[in-house]
Design a protein around this motif. Structure first.
Motif, PDB file in Angstrom:
ATOM      1  N   PHE A 154      24.497 -27.013   6.695  1.00 54.99           N
ATOM      2  CA  PHE A 154      24.134 -25.644   7.014  1.00 54.99           C
ATOM      3  C   PHE A 154      24.656 -24.678   5.962  1.00 54.99           C
ATOM      4  CE2 PHE A 154      24.783 -28.158  10.832  1.00 54.99           C
ATOM      5  CZ  PHE A 154      23.524 -28.069  11.412  1.00 54.99           C
ATOM      6  N   GLY A 155      24.479 -25.012   4.699  1.00 56.15           N
ATOM      7  CA  GLY A 155      24.973 -24.173   3.619  1.00 56.15           C
ATOM      8  C   GLY A 155      24.227 -22.852   3.521  1.00 56.15           C
ATOM      9  N   SER A 156      24.978 -21.805   3.202  1.00 58.50           N
ATOM     10  CA  SER A 156      24.415 -20.479   2.992  1.00 58.50           C
ATOM     11  C   SER A 156      25.447 -19.677   2.209  1.00 58.50           C
ATOM     12  CB  SER A 156      24.129 -19.797   4.332  1.00 58.50           C
ATOM     13  OG  SER A 156      25.339 -19.444   4.973  1.00 58.50           O
ATOM     14  N   PRO A 157      25.048 -18.569   1.611  1.00 59.02           N
ATOM     15  CA  PRO A 157      26.038 -17.734   0.925  1.00 59.02           C
ATOM     16  C   PRO A 157      27.167 -17.275   1.861  1.00 59.02           C
ATOM     17  CG  PRO A 157      23.831 -17.084   0.276  1.00 59.02           C
ATOM     18  CD  PRO A 157      23.680 -18.076   1.404  1.00 59.02           C
ATOM     19  N   GLU A 158      26.832 -16.988   3.117  1.00 55.18           N
ATOM     20  CA  GLU A 158      27.841 -16.565   4.087  1.00 55.18           C
ATOM     21  C   GLU A 158      28.851 -17.699   4.356  1.00 55.18           C
ATOM     22  OE1 GLU A 158      27.980 -15.697   8.803  1.00 55.18           O
ATOM     23  OE2 GLU A 158      26.481 -14.549   7.689  1.00 55.18           O
TER      24      GLU A 158
ATOM     25  N   LYS B  69      31.117 -18.130   1.336  1.00 58.61           N
ATOM     26  CA  LYS B  69      32.144 -17.087   1.305  1.00 58.61           C
ATOM     27  C   LYS B  69      33.249 -17.386   2.319  1.00 58.61           C
ATOM     28  CE  LYS B  69      32.819 -12.129   1.876  1.00 58.61           C
ATOM     29  NZ  LYS B  69      32.190 -10.855   2.211  1.00 58.61           N
ATOM     30  N   ARG B  70      32.846 -17.764   3.503  1.00 60.56           N
ATOM     31  CA  ARG B  70      33.822 -18.079   4.556  1.00 60.56           C
ATOM     32  C   ARG B  70      34.700 -19.263   4.152  1.00 60.56           C
ATOM     33  NH1 ARG B  70      32.236 -19.419  10.838  1.00 60.56           N
ATOM     34  NH2 ARG B  70      34.372 -19.558  11.587  1.00 60.56           N
ATOM     35  N   LEU B  71      34.094 -20.287   3.546  1.00 56.09           N
ATOM     36  CA  LEU B  71      34.858 -21.456   3.114  1.00 56.09           C
ATOM     37  C   LEU B  71      35.815 -21.105   1.984  1.00 56.09           C
ATOM     38  CD1 LEU B  71      32.106 -24.225   3.260  1.00 56.09           C
ATOM     39  CD2 LEU B  71      33.966 -23.811   4.904  1.00 56.09           C
TER      40      LEU B  71
ATOM     41  N   GLU C 218      26.279 -29.596   0.088  1.00 50.83           N
ATOM     42  CA  GLU C 218      25.264 -29.496   1.130  1.00 50.83           C
ATOM     43  C   GLU C 218      24.639 -30.857   1.378  1.00 50.83           C
ATOM     44  OE1 GLU C 218      22.506 -26.228   1.069  1.00 50.83           O
ATOM     45  OE2 GLU C 218      23.882 -25.068  -0.179  1.00 50.83           O
ATOM     46  N   LYS C 219      24.473 -31.173   2.665  1.00 44.23           N
ATOM     47  CA  LYS C 219      23.812 -32.424   3.043  1.00 44.23           C
ATOM     48  C   LYS C 219      22.312 -32.154   3.122  1.00 44.23           C
ATOM     49  CE  LYS C 219      26.373 -32.906   6.788  1.00 44.23           C
ATOM     50  NZ  LYS C 219      26.904 -33.414   8.034  1.00 44.23           N
ATOM     51  N   PRO C 220      21.505 -33.108   2.809  1.00 41.71           N
ATOM     52  CA  PRO C 220      21.873 -34.434   2.296  1.00 41.71           C
ATOM     53  C   PRO C 220      22.311 -34.335   0.844  1.00 41.71           C
ATOM     54  CG  PRO C 220      19.499 -34.250   2.319  1.00 41.71           C
ATOM     55  CD  PRO C 220      20.056 -32.966   2.911  1.00 41.71           C
ATOM     56  N   PHE C 221      23.169 -35.246   0.437  1.00 43.39           N
ATOM     57  CA  PHE C 221      23.642 -35.285  -0.937  1.00 43.39           C
ATOM     58  C   PHE C 221      23.715 -36.733  -1.391  1.00 43.39           C
ATOM     59  CE2 PHE C 221      27.369 -35.487   1.736  1.00 43.39           C
ATOM     60  CZ  PHE C 221      28.152 -36.468   1.156  1.00 43.39           C
TER      61      PHE C 221
END
Length: 108
Positions: free
Chosen positions: A73-77, A80-82, A92-95
């Protein structure tokens, strides 16, 4: 299944990694408290204790352990949180499991 595949991939790289898989964040905390850990590779979605809770625990108790997060569930938000939680990188999955190979690591 991803846990087993990631552990197998890391072992196959022949870098002398000692893999200590945990099925959830609570198991990861037990490992952190009983073993020397040099790197944490975690997912955000886990039962019992999710990745965000584990990251909070790490930031309070094990600040010096580098952490990589896997997420579908990657996103810019989320990025930033991570970053605010001290995560050095997220995948990001799949990888491709070769993305975990230190010989092929890319610095972002």
């Amino acid at each position: 299944m991803i846990l087993r595949l990631a552990a197998d991939a890391l072992e196959s790289f022949g870098e002398g990694f000692e893999i200590k898989p945990a099925l959830n964040g609570r198991e990861a905390v037990q490992i952190l408290n009983s073993s020397k850990v040099d790197l944490v590779l975690t997912d955000l979605k886990m039962p019992v204790m999710d990745g965000y809770e584990l990251l909070s625990y790490l930031s309070k108790n094990f600040r010096n352990i580098p952490t990589i997060v896997m997420t579908g569930f990657g996103s810019p938000e989320i990025a930033k949180r991570l970053k605010q939680k001290g995560v050095i990188h997220y995948i990001e999955k799949p990888f491709e499991f070769d993305d975990l190979n230190p010989k092929q690591a890319r610095l972002d």
